[in-house]
Each structure stands twice: as structure tokens, then as C-alpha cells.
Design a protein around this motif. Structure first.
Motif, PDB file in Angstrom:
ATOM      1  N   LYS A 378       0.810  -1.220   0.000  1.00  0.00           N
ATOM      2  CA  LYS A 378       0.000   0.000   0.000  1.00  0.00           C
ATOM      3  C   LYS A 378       0.844   1.269   0.000  1.00  0.00           C
ATOM      4  O   LYS A 378       0.590   2.183  -0.788  1.00  0.00           O
ATOM      5  CB  LYS A 378      -0.959  -0.026   1.201  1.00  0.00           C
ATOM      6  N   PRO A 379       1.843   1.389   0.870  1.00  0.00           N
ATOM      7  CA  PRO A 379       2.610   2.654   0.869  1.00  0.00           C
ATOM      8  C   PRO A 379       3.669   2.750  -0.219  1.00  0.00           C
ATOM      9  O   PRO A 379       4.351   3.776  -0.317  1.00  0.00           O
ATOM     10  CB  PRO A 379       3.274   2.648   2.257  1.00  0.00           C
ATOM     11  N   ILE A 380       3.831   1.705  -1.050  1.00  0.00           N
ATOM     12  CA  ILE A 380       4.897   1.679  -2.050  1.00  0.00           C
ATOM     13  C   ILE A 380       4.343   2.113  -3.406  1.00  0.00           C
ATOM     14  O   ILE A 380       3.294   1.615  -3.845  1.00  0.00           O
ATOM     15  CB  ILE A 380       5.528   0.269  -2.142  1.00  0.00           C
ATOM     16  N   LYS A 381       5.040   3.009  -4.076  1.00  0.00           N
ATOM     17  CA  LYS A 381       4.676   3.412  -5.429  1.00  0.00           C
ATOM     18  C   LYS A 381       5.205   2.361  -6.404  1.00  0.00           C
ATOM     19  O   LYS A 381       6.421   2.238  -6.580  1.00  0.00           O
ATOM     20  CB  LYS A 381       5.260   4.787  -5.750  1.00  0.00           C
ATOM     21  N   LYS A 382       4.314   1.620  -7.023  1.00  0.00           N
ATOM     22  CA  LYS A 382       4.732   0.496  -7.866  1.00  0.00           C
ATOM     23  C   LYS A 382       4.158   0.636  -9.265  1.00  0.00           C
ATOM     24  O   LYS A 382       3.149   1.326  -9.498  1.00  0.00           O
ATOM     25  CB  LYS A 382       4.275  -0.824  -7.240  1.00  0.00           C
ATOM     26  N   CYS A 407       9.388  -6.261   0.319  1.00  0.00           N
ATOM     27  CA  CYS A 407       8.804  -5.021  -0.199  1.00  0.00           C
ATOM     28  C   CYS A 407       9.722  -3.828   0.074  1.00  0.00           C
ATOM     29  O   CYS A 407       9.924  -2.970  -0.794  1.00  0.00           O
ATOM     30  CB  CYS A 407       7.429  -4.792   0.428  1.00  0.00           C
ATOM     31  N   ASN A 408      10.274  -3.783   1.271  1.00  0.00           N
ATOM     32  CA  ASN A 408      11.175  -2.680   1.603  1.00  0.00           C
ATOM     33  C   ASN A 408      12.459  -2.749   0.784  1.00  0.00           C
ATOM     34  O   ASN A 408      12.962  -1.727   0.299  1.00  0.00           O
ATOM     35  CB  ASN A 408      11.490  -2.720   3.099  1.00  0.00           C
ATOM     36  N   GLU A 409      12.991  -3.960   0.597  1.00  0.00           N
ATOM     37  CA  GLU A 409      14.225  -4.119  -0.168  1.00  0.00           C
ATOM     38  C   GLU A 409      14.009  -3.743  -1.631  1.00  0.00           C
ATOM     39  O   GLU A 409      14.886  -3.137  -2.267  1.00  0.00           O
ATOM     40  CB  GLU A 409      14.707  -5.568  -0.057  1.00  0.00           C
ATOM     41  N   ALA A 410      12.836  -4.093  -2.183  1.00  0.00           N
ATOM     42  CA  ALA A 410      12.537  -3.724  -3.571  1.00  0.00           C
ATOM     43  C   ALA A 410      12.477  -2.208  -3.731  1.00  0.00           C
ATOM     44  O   ALA A 410      12.966  -1.653  -4.725  1.00  0.00           O
ATOM     45  CB  ALA A 410      11.215  -4.359  -4.000  1.00  0.00           C
ATOM     46  N   ASP A 426      12.501  -5.283  -9.781  1.00  0.00           N
ATOM     47  CA  ASP A 426      13.032  -4.894  -8.474  1.00  0.00           C
ATOM     48  C   ASP A 426      12.615  -5.893  -7.405  1.00  0.00           C
ATOM     49  O   ASP A 426      13.408  -6.231  -6.512  1.00  0.00           O
ATOM     50  CB  ASP A 426      12.538  -3.492  -8.109  1.00  0.00           C
ATOM     51  N   PHE A 427      11.383  -6.377  -7.490  1.00  0.00           N
ATOM     52  CA  PHE A 427      10.929  -7.375  -6.520  1.00  0.00           C
ATOM     53  C   PHE A 427      11.667  -8.702  -6.715  1.00  0.00           C
ATOM     54  O   PHE A 427      11.996  -9.378  -5.733  1.00  0.00           O
ATOM     55  CB  PHE A 427       9.419  -7.588  -6.637  1.00  0.00           C
ATOM     56  N   ASP A 432      15.824 -12.445  -4.644  1.00  0.00           N
ATOM     57  CA  ASP A 432      17.127 -13.104  -4.789  1.00  0.00           C
ATOM     58  C   ASP A 432      18.113 -12.593  -3.743  1.00  0.00           C
ATOM     59  O   ASP A 432      18.927 -13.358  -3.221  1.00  0.00           O
ATOM     60  CB  ASP A 432      17.682 -12.862  -6.185  1.00  0.00           C
ATOM     61  N   ARG A 433      18.031 -11.317  -3.444  1.00  0.00           N
ATOM     62  CA  ARG A 433      18.940 -10.730  -2.452  1.00  0.00           C
ATOM     63  C   ARG A 433      18.707 -11.323  -1.069  1.00  0.00           C
ATOM     64  O   ARG A 433      19.651 -11.636  -0.335  1.00  0.00           O
ATOM     65  CB  ARG A 433      18.716  -9.211  -2.426  1.00  0.00           C
ATOM     66  N   ILE A 434      17.455 -11.520  -0.697  1.00  0.00           N
ATOM     67  CA  ILE A 434      17.146 -12.035   0.640  1.00  0.00           C
ATOM     68  C   ILE A 434      17.426 -13.530   0.742  1.00  0.00           C
ATOM     69  O   ILE A 434      17.957 -14.010   1.747  1.00  0.00           O
ATOM     70  CB  ILE A 434      15.665 -11.722   0.990  1.00  0.00           C
ATOM     71  N   VAL A 435      17.098 -14.279  -0.307  1.00  0.00           N
ATOM     72  CA  VAL A 435      17.277 -15.736  -0.266  1.00  0.00           C
ATOM     73  C   VAL A 435      18.737 -16.118  -0.444  1.00  0.00           C
ATOM     74  O   VAL A 435      19.295 -16.923   0.314  1.00  0.00           O
ATOM     75  CB  VAL A 435      16.403 -16.413  -1.340  1.00  0.00           C
TER      76      VAL A 435
END
Length: 646
Positions: A378-382, A407-410, A426-427, A432-435
């Protein structure tokens, strides 16, 4: 209007004492002392100067002996009008004439004798008036008291910094509860609308809230209010968030604190805080008490944990049990507790009558992950191309906290690229960055090592492509991430049970990297450490836990209570242990031979995929289909197989 004025008066904070008044008073005291001190501006002279220059000229009006130490000499009025004495003035506060000179005398008798002999020598008919006075030297007294005053002020500041607020303050209230109270009138920012998924848990919570608001609907049927509700689940599944939502929806006093806040270095503080907490809750009943991480004080007191016993923690637990048991009238007080270690909690804490209800929060399903993504997006501009369903499919086993992190990392990745909106790529990179960890393209790898890594990952890809029960392959990469030099990314099925054939195929695919190294280079490396660790644990689970081995039989040594982990030795005999080890070894070697046969058959495809990885570093699904052909896919989710750095 009168009501508003009264409310404004009541809401005004009490005026606090300004410490600068103390400094002003001290300064005034010093100035006053200076001006009141009669000798502050007088000139000190010796007896010889006094005798020859003043007494001989008969200029002395009177002499005042102060405290038998100082002889203050006052000059006659007519002499003060001379030019030499124009600078001598009166006290600006009292208006009295100050002494113009003073002499330090050793003894009063000696001074009187000297003065009498001098007067006779100069044949003065007029005798000089001598007065004796005693006064307190305020400046000396102040300077004597000043060090002690500074020490006192220093300790008062230290006590204030420690949260004492002065003698009798909070420092002596360490036995009081530190629970944070959420007022009824204060609107909480978190409600049940912010809690995605957890439908069953929210239904039970809404029932409890309805009981608090309308108890007569239940009590008229003979129902009793539950005393305790225990929220159990893995980290990040929303236990604390659910409690915060209850605080926002309850509209009743809500006390929240952590289990570790009960235990202090002082003996008896924990039990005292428990009593004070329930006392406050009963005074504001109906109310809710929330204890986060209750395992900090609720650990089991069995014999196995006897050597880890803590009398202070056990006293705190006993007091908590007494409060929950109903020795006091806890009508209208509901206790919520959260933990992810329910297996180590004391049995007395979990029995009916204390924590009556246990609510288990599990990792979210695909549908629940879609809801969680919608909340955090909701708060993210996508961009419009963001596919929430695809994101939910690619994040199996992710908790609500993990999804919030994605979501924050994206958003951070998009901001780093100076984008105005966050898109699907980006998502994917955030996942991939988190895993797998952060890409380390700057890591220096030799050409020989890179070739080994490429064939290792190609071995995983080819083996899994031709195994029926292995999840669909998404992409293969030899870009270093975190501690891994490469990874094969899968879309595993979201299933609740695993069959024996599925276990076999997963083990076979995991051994594909090591088998590919042996087939191509005729030697093996240490890069398969992560694969071997997973395969070994999986084989032991099959034999010792799930009862999937024919020789060992349908026997399970799994212990849900965790007691086996706390005792020395194993829960089975030495002969059975040897049999388990033998069957595990046979199971792994059989699957290793099987995957070698698969890769030998498809050796050309293995080499072609490895060469593609050496050129592109990443092979996606389209590249895999060009080399290996089409593969039937199921409804799949996400995991990785990594080549671990040793």
C-alpha cells in the motif's frame, strides 16, 4: 465554553521549578556578602605606617576591633575631604561609612598596650574610641560549605539521570511493573485490517473482545471468561502484530511488556512486578495483559533443567502461576502471551485454567501471502506490471516479516536506480537478495574454478530436469551471492506431506553437482558441502524420524518435547544406531549412482549448459528449454540449491 476552559486548565502541565533561580540567588548572596563585608575595600597597613602617618597626625576617629583579629581604622570626617581620600566612599547598600584602613593584630592586649604607649608619646589630649565587635564572615562560611554543596548537587544529578527523580523516586520503585499502558482514548495505528491472513486466530480474538465488551451475553449462559491465551508460532508470523491489533480494537486498558522485564538483578523483583502488574490490571478491569516472549520466565522446571535452574526466575514463574490460578479475583482480566518456543514452557503454565487457549500461527499459505503483500504494498509506489500472485508463488515458507522485508528491499533497489516507481524486476532482485545474499560480481574467481562451478550448477539443472518429483527449475546462476559461488533456483510445490519417492528424487538432484564434477573432471571438489549437508540430514530424517526405511522399519525417534536434545546419549541402542548409519549410507550412495547414470546419459546437454553459463553467467527458463527441451510443470513454489564456499 466553560467546559473547554476547565478541561484546558486540567490539561495544563504543572509548572516545574527553574534551577536557574538557584544560580541567581547564589550570585546575589555573593554580591551582598561582598558589599556587606566592611574590610572588602579597606587598605591594609602595618603598625609602623599607622603610627607614623595616621596616629601621629591625629587623624583617627575610632578603631573597631573585629573578632579580636582585625583592627578597623576610621578616619575623621574632615580628613576624608582631602584629595588623597576622595576615592573612599560609603557602602552603597547600607549608607554607612566604611573603614579606610585595617591592621591584622596578633593579640588584643598587645595592640591596646601599643596604642596606649603611642598616644602618650604623641601627647594627645583626645583619646581614641575603641569598640569590640564580633560578626560572622559569610564569605568564608560560604566557601567552606561550597564543596559539600557541590557534592550533594552532583549526586542528585546522578540519581536523576538514573531515573530516580530524587530521593524516594523511581530508583526505589524497581519492584513496580514496567508494563506500558495503552489508554482507551488513544487510537492505535494497528487494527485487524492491518493483519493479513490469520483468519482463524482473528476469529478467536474477536470472540475474546466481544466477551470483554458484552460479558452479559456469555455469563447468562454460564460461560466463564478465558484467563489466558497463548500465541505460538515461528518468528515473524505476526504474534506481536496480532496483540497490537487487539490493543487497537479492544477499547479497554491494554498492558504490554516483555517476559525479560520481570527478571532483574535484585532478588524478588520479578514476583513483585507480577503482583503489581495484575494489581493494576484488576483496578482497570476489564483489561488485557500482553506478555511477549513469555519463555523468558516460563521455562520448564523439570529435572533435566535442574543444573540451569534460576531461583529468581522460578519465583517469578510461581507468582505468575498463582495469579493465573485465581488466588486473586481476576475477573475481567485476560492474559495474552506470545512465544516461538512452546516446547520449553512449563507444563503448569499450559494446563487448562491458566492458559485456556492455544492459538497456533503457522507460516502463511499462497493465498495468505497475497493478502500480506497487498498490505505491505500500500505505501509503495509500484508499476502496473507488478504481479502480486507471482510474488506470492515465488516466496514459499516466507513469514509476514520476510514479505515486509522483500517489499522494503525492492523499494530500496528502485531508489538506488533512481526510479520513480518499483517494478517487477526490483521485486525479483529483492527476493534473490534475501534468499541468496548480495551479488558479489567483484569476487575474483579463477578460470578453472569458474569452469567447475558452471559444470556443478549445470549438473543440478540437468538432473532435476529429468527427475519426475523434483520441482521446476527457474534459472541457474554462477554469479557469487553471499557465501555461495552459484545457485540453481527452483519452484517447489507447496505441500504438507512428502512421499518416499519425492525424497529420493530430491536427494538425487542435490547430488547432481558433485556427480557432474566427477564425470567431467574425473575428480571432486569441496564445493558440494552444502549439498552433502542437506542430503545427509534428509537421509537421517527418512530413516530415524519418518520410518521410511524397510530395514529399520516404522520406528521414529523424533521427540517433539525436545528432551532428547538435553540428555547425553541416544534414545536407541548401539546396534540399532549402527543399522541406522548403514541404511543412511546405502541410501545416499544409491542416489549418487543413480544421478551419475542420468548425467552420463545426458553428458552433451550438461556440457552445453555449462558453456552457456560460462558465457552468460545466468541461464533462465527459455535457455534451459532450448537445450533440454520442454518439461511438464506443476503448481510450484520457490527454493534454491547453492554451491557453498569452503
Amino acid at each position: 465554553m466553560a467546559t473547554n476552559k476547565n478541561s484546558d486548565k486540567n490539561n495544563k502541565l504543572p509548572k516545574r521549578f527553574n534551577p536557574y533561580w538557584i544560580y541567581a540567588l547564589l550570585l546575589l548572596f555573593i554580591i551582598t556578602t561582598f558589599f556587606f563585608n566592611p574590610t572588602s575595600t579597606a587598605k591594609e597597613i602595618s603598625w609602623l605606617q599607622f603610627e607614623q602617618n595616621i596616629l601621629k597626625e591625629q587623624d583617627v576617629e575610632k578603631i573597631v576591633i573585629l573578632n579580636k583579629e582585625i583592627a578597623e581604622i576610621y578616619i575623621k570626617q574632615e580628613k576624608l575631604e582631602d584629595d588623597e581620600d576622595q576615592s573612599i566612599s560609603k557602602n552603597i547598600i547600607t549608607g554607612e561609612t566604611r573603614p579606610q584602613y585595617y591592621i591584622q593584630i596578633g593579640a588584643v592586649e598587645s595592640f591596646e598596650n601599643k596604642l596606649e604607649n603611642a598616644q602618650q608619646h604623641y601627647t594627645s589630649e583626645e583619646k581614641i574610641e575603641i569598640k569590640y565587635e564580633s560578626s560572622l564572615n559569610w564569605l568564608d562560611t560560604f566557601l567552606w560549605i561550597l564543596p559539600f554543596a557541590l557534592i550533594l548537587v552532583f549526586w542528585l544529578l546522578i540519581i536523576k539521570r538514573m531515573g530516580a527523580g530524587g530521593v524516594g523516586g523511581k530508583m526505589f520503585n524497581f519492584g513496580k511493573s514496567t508494563a506500558k499502558l495503552s489508554n482507551i482514548d488513544k487510537k492505535s495505528k494497528v487494527t485487524f485490517q492491518d493483519v493479513a491472513g490469520l483468519k482463524e486466530a482473528k476469529i478467536e480474538m474477536m470472540e475474546i473482545l466481544d466477551f470483554l465488551k458484552n460479558p452479559e451475553n456469555y455469563t447468562k449462559l454460564g460461560a466463564k471468561i478465558p484467563k489466558g491465551i497463548l500465541l505460538v508460532g515461528p518468528p515473524g508470523t505476526g504474534k506481536t502484530l496480532l496483540a497490537r491489533a487487539i490493543a487497537g480494537e479492544a477499547r479497554v486498558p491494554f498492558f504490554s511488556m516483555s517476559g525479560s522485564e520481570f527478571v532483574e538483578m535484585f532478588v524478588g523483583v520479578g514476583a513483585s512486578r507480577v503482583r503489581d502488574l495484575f494489581k493494576q490490571a484488576k483496578e482497570k478491569a476489564p483489561s488485557i495483559v500482553f506478555i511477549d516472549e513469555i519463555d523468558a520466565v516460563g521455562r520448564s522446571r523439570d529435572k533435566i533443567n535442574a543444573f540451569q535452574s534460576n531461583d529468581e526466575r522460578e519465583n517469578t514463574l510461581n507468582q505468575l502461576l498463582a495469579e493465573l490460578d485465581g488466588f486473586g479475583t481476576n475477573t475481567g482480566v485476560i492474559v495474552l502471551a506470545a512465544t516461538n518456543r512452546a516446547d520449553i514452557l512449563d507444563k503448569a503454565l499450559l494446563r487448562a485454567g491458566r492458559f485456556d487457549r492455544h492459538i497456533y500461527l503457522e507460516l502463511p499459505t499462497k493465498e495468505e501471502r497475497i493478502e500480506i503483500f497487498n498490505v505491505h504494498l500500500k505505501p509503495i509506489k509500484k508499476e502496473d506490471n507488478v504481479d502480486v500472485a507471482l510474488l506470492a508463488s515465488l516466496t514459499p515458507g516466507f513469514s509476514g516479516a520476510d514479505i515486509a522485508n522483500i517489499c522494503n528491499e525492492a523499494a530500496l533497489i528502485a531508489a538506488r536506480k533512481k526510479k520513480k516507481k518499483v517494478d517487477q524486476e526490483d521485486f525479483n532482485q529483492a527476493r534473490d537478495r534475501i534468499v541468496g545474499g548480495l551479488e558479489r560480481k567483484s569476487k575474483i574467481i579463477s578460470a578453472k574454478e569458474k569452469e567447475i562451478v558452471a559444470h556443478h550448477e549445470a549438473g543440478h539443472a540437468v538432473a532435476s530436469w529429468y527427475l519426475k518429483h523434483v520441482e521446476a527449475l527457474v534459472k541457474v546462476s554462477i554469479i557469487p551471492r553471499g557465501k555461495s559461488l552459484g545457485a540453481a533456483w527452483y519452484l517447489p510445490e507447496e505441500r504438507q506431506i512428502v512421499t518416499k519417492s519425492q525424497f529420493m528424487d530430491q536427494m538425487c538432484a542435490a547430488l547432481g553437482g558433485r556427480a557432474a564434477e566427477e564425470i567431467i573432471f574425473h575428480e571432486i571438489s569441496s564445493g558440494a558441502l552444502d549439498d552433502l549437508e542437506k542430503v545427509t540430514k534428509q537421509a537421517y530424517n527418512m530413516v530415524a524420524y519418518f520410518g521410511l526405511d524397510e530395514e529399520v522399519g516404522p520406528i521414529s525417534f523424533y521427540d517433539s518435547t525436545g528432551l532428547y536434545d538435553r540428555i547425553l546419549g541416544k534414545p536407541y541402542s548401539e546396534n540399532l544406531g549402527k543399522l541406522i548409519d548403514t541404511e543412511v549410507q546405502n541410501l545416499i550412495t544409491t542416489q549418487y549412482k543413480r544421478v551419475k547414470e542420468i548425467l552420463t546419459t545426458h553428458k552433451n546437454e550438461l556440457q552445453e549448459l555449462a558453456q552457456l553459463l560460462l558465457v552468460k553467467e545466468v541461464a533462465d527458463k527459455d535457455d534451459l528449454e532450448k537445450i533440454l527441451g520442454k518439461r511438464k510443470e506443476n503448481n510450484m513454489l520457490f527454493k534454491t540449491s547453492k554451491l557453498k564456499v569452503t
